[in-house]
Design a protein around this motif. Structure first.
Motif, PDB file in Angstrom:
ATOM      1  N   ARG A 119       0.748  -1.187  -0.087  1.00 55.78           N
ATOM      2  CA  ARG A 119      -0.024  -0.017   0.019  1.00 55.78           C
ATOM      3  C   ARG A 119       0.930   1.282  -0.107  1.00 55.78           C
ATOM      4  O   ARG A 119       0.295   2.260  -0.270  1.00 55.78           O
ATOM      5  N   SER A 120       2.035   0.907   0.277  1.00 58.18           N
ATOM      6  CA  SER A 120       3.231   2.132   0.359  1.00 58.18           C
ATOM      7  C   SER A 120       4.483   1.945  -0.099  1.00 58.18           C
ATOM      8  O   SER A 120       4.502   0.722  -0.290  1.00 58.18           O
ATOM      9  N   PHE A 121       5.485   2.830  -0.321  1.00 56.60           N
ATOM     10  CA  PHE A 121       6.755   2.407  -0.865  1.00 56.60           C
ATOM     11  C   PHE A 121       7.795   2.976   0.029  1.00 56.60           C
ATOM     12  O   PHE A 121       8.352   4.045  -0.374  1.00 56.60           O
ATOM     13  N   PRO A 122       7.841   2.309   1.195  1.00 55.18           N
ATOM     14  CA  PRO A 122       8.831   3.211   2.033  1.00 55.18           C
ATOM     15  C   PRO A 122      10.097   2.807   1.779  1.00 55.18           C
ATOM     16  O   PRO A 122      10.891   1.778   0.997  1.00 55.18           O
ATOM     17  N   GLY A 123      11.153   4.082   2.146  1.00 56.02           N
ATOM     18  CA  GLY A 123      12.541   3.766   1.945  1.00 56.02           C
ATOM     19  C   GLY A 123      13.340   4.169   3.149  1.00 56.02           C
ATOM     20  O   GLY A 123      12.979   3.709   4.295  1.00 56.02           O
ATOM     21  N   ARG A 124      14.017   5.220   3.135  1.00 56.04           N
ATOM     22  CA  ARG A 124      14.716   5.951   4.111  1.00 56.04           C
ATOM     23  C   ARG A 124      13.645   6.380   5.231  1.00 56.04           C
ATOM     24  O   ARG A 124      13.787   6.591   6.336  1.00 56.04           O
ATOM     25  N   SER A 125      12.620   6.809   4.433  1.00 54.63           N
ATOM     26  CA  SER A 125      11.458   7.457   5.256  1.00 54.63           C
ATOM     27  C   SER A 125      10.205   6.500   5.223  1.00 54.63           C
ATOM     28  O   SER A 125      10.105   6.224   3.920  1.00 54.63           O
ATOM     29  N   GLN A 126       9.305   6.603   5.941  1.00 56.97           N
ATOM     30  CA  GLN A 126       8.076   5.951   5.884  1.00 56.97           C
ATOM     31  C   GLN A 126       7.144   6.740   4.746  1.00 56.97           C
ATOM     32  O   GLN A 126       6.349   6.042   4.264  1.00 56.97           O
ATOM     33  N   SER A 127       6.945   8.000   5.026  1.00 57.55           N
ATOM     34  CA  SER A 127       6.142   8.971   4.167  1.00 57.55           C
ATOM     35  C   SER A 127       6.797   9.266   2.893  1.00 57.55           C
ATOM     36  O   SER A 127       7.216  10.486   2.775  1.00 57.55           O
ATOM     37  N   THR A 128       7.307   8.431   1.940  1.00 58.14           N
ATOM     38  CA  THR A 128       7.795   8.768   0.842  1.00 58.14           C
ATOM     39  C   THR A 128       6.749   8.860  -0.236  1.00 58.14           C
ATOM     40  O   THR A 128       5.470   8.439   0.035  1.00 58.14           O
ATOM     41  N   GLN A 129       6.854   9.680  -1.486  1.00 54.20           N
ATOM     42  CA  GLN A 129       6.036   9.868  -2.363  1.00 54.20           C
ATOM     43  C   GLN A 129       6.530   9.260  -3.646  1.00 54.20           C
ATOM     44  O   GLN A 129       7.643   9.412  -3.874  1.00 54.20           O
ATOM     45  N   LEU A 130       6.017   8.572  -4.584  1.00 60.55           N
ATOM     46  CA  LEU A 130       6.223   8.039  -5.737  1.00 60.55           C
ATOM     47  C   LEU A 130       5.496   8.484  -7.087  1.00 60.55           C
ATOM     48  O   LEU A 130       4.125   8.250  -6.892  1.00 60.55           O
ATOM     49  N   TRP A 131       5.944   9.079  -7.893  1.00 58.82           N
ATOM     50  CA  TRP A 131       5.226   9.586  -9.156  1.00 58.82           C
ATOM     51  C   TRP A 131       5.552   8.527 -10.274  1.00 58.82           C
ATOM     52  O   TRP A 131       6.808   8.003 -10.328  1.00 58.82           O
TER      53      TRP A 131
END
Length: 882
Positions: free
Chosen positions: A794-806
Motif C-alpha cells: 500500500r506504500s513504498f517506504p525507503g529511508r522514510s516511511q512517508s515517501t511519495q512516488l510518481w
C-alpha cells in the motif's frame, strides 16, 4: 598577477624560483674528503683494475634536469592559467557584461556562460563593480544600472538559461540609455547574428565605453516552416552563411518518439532548403513536431499542433462510388484532399476501418444497424460532420446538435428573406474566429433550428440575420457538427469558395485527439497555452499564470515574453507559435569599426597547474630511473616492475573481461554514476542487496550491479536503471539526453530518486531531467500494478516511511500497453536496501519488497493487471466442471 597571456593566482610562490641557483650549488656540492689512514692489507689490491667508476659529483645535465623539475613544481604552486585577455584585468573600473540570451545562443550556451564568468572574474581581480544587460527581453526586465558584486553576478549567470525568442537589441539599447555613467570595460557576448536593433545597441555601447565583442563561430540553422502533406512531413531549413551544408530532420510524436527522419543539403551558397520525411498518412498524422537532428535551440524545432496532421476521414456514401462527380461529397472531397486521408463507404464500413471523422451529407434516416455503430463510435470520441438537405429538413434524426424545424428556409417561401444573406463575422469563441468571410459568398437556403435548443448547443457560425449556419454539440466523448446548408452549391456559394476549405480544416482539427473530439470549454474565447518551448527546444507544461491571447492578436503573434512559443488551444482547436518566424534571417552581425572582435573562447582561462604537476611528476619518475641506473640497480628494479605488470595483466585482464562481458547474457541492475564516490558506493551496495533478495525469493537471478555513464553506455541492455540525485544536480549533456530518450522509448524502467523525502519539492528531479521530454506524471495509487507485481503493498517506504512516488500516467504510456517507463520518488531507496539508513528491520524489509515489485514491473510489465479477470475465469471453470 599577469605576465603576457599567463595569469598567476598565487604569485607569491614564484619567489621560490630565486632559490634555484642555491639548489644548483647544493646538488653540485662535493661531500667532505675522506680521512686518510694507513691500512697495510690494502697492498694486496695494488695493481687491481676495474672498469666501474664512481663520479665525484652529479653530472651537470642531471643537475639541470632536476632543476627543471623543481622549477615546474614552483610554477604549478603559483596556479598559472592561460588567459589571452589577462592584461585587461589590470584596467579596473566599472564593467558591463552584455549577453545575447535568445535561442540563437542555445547551441553554445555553455561557452556563453563560461565567457561571462571569465569577464566577472577579471572584474573581481580588479575589485570593480559588475553590471549586466540581457538582450532577450523578459518580464520584468532587469535594470542594467544595478551594480552587482562578483559573487552575485556569478550566481546570476549560473542561473541564466537561453530564452525561446530572439534578442531584442533595440529594447536593450533603450534600457541602457536610461542608466547613468560610463563603463571602463564593456564585454558584449553575442550570438553573432544581425538584427534590426544591432546598430542601435552598438552605438549606445560605444557611447558608454570601450567595447569588446566576443563572437562564436556562426553555424546557426533554423526551421522556418513545417507541415504534414500527403507525402509525409515537409520542413524548410534556413542556415547562416557558414552553417553546415548537410544535416537531417526528424519527425516526432508529442511524447518525443521518432516517427522518421530525412537528410537535407544546401546547394552551393543557398541559405534555404527543404526536406521531406516520407511517411504513410496514418503515421504522419501522429507527428507533433519536426526538429533538426543534433541542433540545440528553440529555432531548430517546428511544432505541428493537433489537426496539422492528416486525419483519416470517411465520406459516407450509401450508394458507393458509382457516380462521385454527381454526389454532394464531391465538393468535400476536393476541399479535403490536400489535408486528409479520404475513403468512401457506408457508416459501418468506415467505422470498422477506424475512421477518425465522418462526413455525412443529406440522407434519409440512418439504418438501425448503422445507428448502433455510430452511437458507440461517437461515445468513443469520433467526429461527425453533417450537412443539411431536403431529407434532413423533413425527417431529422437524433444525431444532430439542435432540434430542427420541419422544412427549410428558402427564397420565396414563407420564412424566406428577400435577398440572399452573407456569412456574418465569426464569434470570438468559435473555432473559425479570425477567418474573414468573403463578401461574395451568399446563402440562399438553410435549415432552421428551434430557438430553445440553441441554448444547449454551441453556435460556431451565423448568417448576417443571426440565424445559425454551423452548430455543434458534444456526444459522449465525441462531437457532432451540423452545417445548416447542403454540401453542394444548390443552397449556397459556400462549397465553391475558399471559406469552405478553411472551415472544414478547422472542424477536422477536433478529430484524432487522445481524449476524444468533444469540444473543450473555454471562457472568453482566447488561446490558452498548454505546452511551451524553452530556449533549448524542449516542450514543458505551460505555467499556470500564462496569460491567454486574444484571437485577433494570436493571428499576428510571434515569439516574445507575452506570447511564448508553444502549443495553444482555443475551443478545442490547437495552434502553435514557433520560435523561428517564416521570414527569419540568420545574417552575420555587422559591427562598427570601433568595436574589437574576439572569439567567444578568447576570454576563457585554462588552468595549467595540473599539467605542470603532471609533467614534474614524470620528470621526477625519470630522475628515479636515472639514479637507479647510475647505482647499478636498474636491472633488479626492471625485473620487479615486469613481474608487477604481469600480475596486473593477468588479474586486471580477468577483471576487465568480467566487467566487459556481454550484458545481454547476464541480467544486471544498473545505477547512474554521479561522480560522487560515496553516493555511487551506496547505489552499488543497495542494488547488490536487492539483487541478493531477488535471487533468494524469486526466479530472477541478477549478476553484480553495474554503474553506467548516461552519455556513453548502451542503456538498452539494462531493464532497470536507478538514478540517485547528487548533491548538486545538473542538466544532462546532449548525448545523455538522446540516450535517455531512447532508453525510455524502448521500454526501459528509470527510477529517479531525489533522496530528500520531499524537502526540495521535486527540484532535483526537474534539474536532472531538464531537456528530457518528460511525460505527464501522476502519484502512484493503490490500484497501480506496482502495488501487486510480486508483493501486495500500500506504500513504498525507503529511508522514510512517508515517501511519495510518481509514475508516467497510463494515458502517456498507452503505446506500451499502459506500462510506465519513468518513476520519480524521494525515498533514498538504495540506502534503505543496503541497510546503511538508520531504519528498523521491518522498514528495510518493506523497502526491499518495493524494490522487488519494481524489478518485476521492469521485467514483466503489467501482466499482474490481468488478475482482475481471475474471478470470471474461476467462475467459468466451475461452470465447465458442472
Amino acid at each position: 598577477m599577469s605576465f603576457g597571456p599567463f595569469l598567476f593566482a598565487a604569485p607569491g610562490a614564484l619567489f621560490a624560483l630565486l632559490a634555484l641557483p642555491l639548489l644548483f650549488f647544493i646538488m653540485r656540492a662535493t661531500p667532505p674528503a675522506p680521512a686518510r689512514e694507513q691500512f697495510p692489507p690494502v697492498r694486496l689490491l695494488e695493481g687491481l683494475r676495474t672498469e666501474e667508476q664512481s663520479r665525484e659529483r652529479a653530472p651537470l645535465w642531471l643537475v639541470l634536469f632536476r632543476m627543471l623539475a623543481a622549477a615546474l613544481l614552483i610554477l604549478a604552486f603559483a596556479r598559472p592559467s592561460l588567459a589571452p585577455s589577462a592584461a585587461e584585468s589590470a584596467q579596473g573600473g566599472r564593467t558591463l557584461i552584455v549577453i545575447d540570451d535568445g535561442w540563437t545562443s542555445a547551441p553554445f550556451w555553455s561557452d556563453v556562460r563560461t565567457a561571462a564568468i571569465a569577464a566577472v572574474t577579471q572584474a573581481e581581480r580588479a575589485r570593480a563593480p559588475v553590471f549586466m544587460l540581457l538582450t532577450a527581453p523578459n518580464t520584468p526586465a532587469r535594470d542594467p544600472g544595478e551594480a552587482l558584486t562578483a559573487a552575485d553576478a556569478k550566481a546570476r549567470i549560473g542561473r541564466l538559461e537561453p530564452q525561446p525568442w530572439r534578442p531584442d537589441r533595440a529594447n536593450a539599447a533603450q534600457r541602457l540609455a536610461q542608466t547613468r555613467g560610463n563603463f571602463d570595460r564593456i564585454v558584449w557576448i553575442s550570438d553573432g547574428l544581425n538584427d534590426a536593433g544591432a546598430e542601435a545597441l552598438a552605438a549606445e555601447l560605444q557611447r558608454r565605453g570601450r567595447v569588446v565583442a566576443r563572437l562564436p563561430a556562426l553555424t546557426a540553422r533554423a526551421l522556418v516552416s513545417g507541415s504534414v502533406t500527403p507525402q509525409g512531413v515537409v520542413a524548410e531549413v534556413r542556415r547562416a552563411t557558414n552553417g553546415s551544408a548537410v544535416g537531417a530532420i526528424a519527425a516526432e510524436t508529442a511524447e518525443g518518439r521518432s516517427l522518421g527522419a530525412a537528410e537535407f543539403s544546401f546547394s552551393g551558397d543557398a541559405l534555404t532548403t527543404s526536406a521531406r520525411i516520407e511517411l504513410p498518412p496514418e503515421i504522419a498524422a501522429r507527428a507533433a513536431r519536426v526538429r533538426i537532428v543534433g541542433e540545440q535551440g528553440a529555432g531548430a524545432v517546428r511544432l505541428l499542433p493537433a489537426g496539422a496532421g492528416r486525419p483519416f476521414v470517411g465520406l459516407v456514401d450509401p450508394g458507393g462510388a458509382g457516380q462521385p462527380l454527381l454526389s454532394e461529397l464531391f465538393y468535400a472531397d476536393r476541399a479535403l484532399q490536400p489535408y486528409a486521408s479520404l475513403q468512401r463507404g457506408s457508416i459501418t464500413q468506415l467505422i470498422d476501418a477506424r475512421a477518425q471523422a465522418l462526413i455525412l451529407p443529406d440522407a434519409s434516416r440512418i439504418a438501425p444497424t448503422d445507428r448502433a455503430a455510430l452511437e458507440r463510435w461517437l461515445d468513443a470520441g469520433g467526429l461527425l460532420v453533417r450537412f443539411a438537405g431536403p431529407r434532413l429538413a423533413n425527417d431529422a434524426d437524433e444525431f444532430v446538435p439542435v432540434r430542427l424545424r420541419p422544412g427549410s428556409r428558402t427564397l420565396g417561401s414563407a420564412l424566406a428573406w428577400e435577398t440572399p444573406l452573407a456569412v456574418a463575422t465569426f464569434p470570438a469563441d468559435s473555432p473559425y474566429a479570425g477567418i474573414a468571410p468573403p463578401a461574395d459568398v451568399n446563402v440562399r437556403r438553410q435549415v432552421l433550428a428551434e430557438p430553445a435548443s440553441l441554448q444547449e448547443a454551441r453556435v460556431w457560425a451565423t448568417l448576417t440575420d443571426n440565424s445559425p449556419l454551423v452548430t455543434a454539440q458534444a456526444h459522449g466523448r465525441g462531437l457532432i457538427v451540423l452545417f445548416h446548408i447542403s454540401a453542394g452549391p444548390e443552397w449556397s456559394d459556400v462549397p465553391l469558395s475558399g471559406l469552405f476549405v478553411e472551415m472544414l480544416r478547422r472542424t477536422l482539427a477536433f478529430a484524432a485527439r487522445a481524449d476524444g473530439a468533444g469540444e473543450r470549454e473555454i471562457t472568453g474565447g482566447p488561446y490558452v497555452a498548454t505546452r511551451v518551448l524553452d530556449g533549448y527546444g524542449s516542450l514543458s507544461p505551460a505555467p499556470q499564470d500564462s496569460a491567454p491571447i486574444a484571437p485577433e492578436a494570436f493571428a499576428t503573434a510571434f515569439a516574445s515574453p507575452a506570447t511564448p512559443p508553444g502549443l495553444y488551444e482555443r475551443a478545442g482547436v490547437s495552434a502553435a507559435i514557433d520560435a523561428a518566424r517564416a521570414a527569419e534571417t540568420l545574417e552575420p552581425l555587422v559591427l562598427p569599426s570601433g568595436i574589437e572582435r574576439e572569439g567567444l573562447n578568447a576570454a576563457i582561462q585554462r588552468p595549467l597547474a595540473g599539467w605542470l604537476f603532471g609533467l614534474a611528476a614524470l620528470l621526477l619518475a625519470a630522475d628515479l630511473l636515472i639514479a637507479l641506473f647510475l647505482l647499478g640497480r636498474l636491472p633488479r628494479f626492471a625485473r620487479a616492475m615486469a613481474a608487477g605488470l604481469a600480475l596486473l595483466v593477468v588479474f586486471g585482464g580477468d577483471a576487465h573481461a568480467q566487467n566487459m562481458d556481454d550484458p545481454t547474457q547476464t541480467l544486471r541492475l544498473a545505477y547512474v554514476q554521479t561522480g560522487d564516490a560515496r553516493l555511487d558506493r551506496a547505489s552499488e551496495a543497495g542494488l547488490q542487496a536487492l539483487s541478493d533478495i531477488l535471487t533468494t525469493r524469486t526466479s530472477v537471478e541478477p549478476g553484480r550491479p553495474v554503474g553506467i555513464d548516461l552519455a556513453r553506455d548502451n542503456l538498452a541492455a539494462y531493464p532497470f536503471l536507478y538514478w540517485p540525485a547528487p548533491s548538486s544536480p545538473r542538466r544532462m549533456s546532449d548525448a545523455a539526453l538522446a540516450n535517455v530518450d531512447r532508453y525510455l522509448a524502448v521500454g526501459g524502467l528509470l527510477l529517479v530518486d531525489t533522496r530528500d523525502a520531499g524537502a526540495s519539492g521535486g527540484r532535483p528531479a526537474a534539474q536532472m531531467l531538464s531537456g528530457v521530454d518528460v511525460p505527464p506524471l501522476e502519484l502512484v495509487g493503490t490500484e497501480h500494478v506496482l502495488t501487486r507485481a510480486f508483493y501486495l503493498m500500500r506504500s513504498f517506504p525507503g529511508r522514510s516511511q512517508s515517501t511519495q512516488l510518481w509514475a508516467e500516467s497510463a494515458a502517456a504510456a498507452s503505446s506500451r500497453d499502459g506500462v510506465a517507463s519513468l518513476f520519480v520518488g524521494n525515498g533514498d531507496w538504495a540506502a534503505a536496501w543496503s541497510g546503511q539508513a538508520s531504519i528498523s528491520d521491518r522498514q528495510r524489509e518493506l523497502s526491499l519488497r518495493f524494490g522487488v515489485n519494481l524489478v518485476m514491473v521492469a521485467l514483466t510489465g503489467n501482466y499482474k493487471a490481468d488478475q482482475v479477470h481471475v474471478p470470471a475465469l474461476l467462475e467459468r471453470m466451475g461452470e465447465e466442471r458442472r
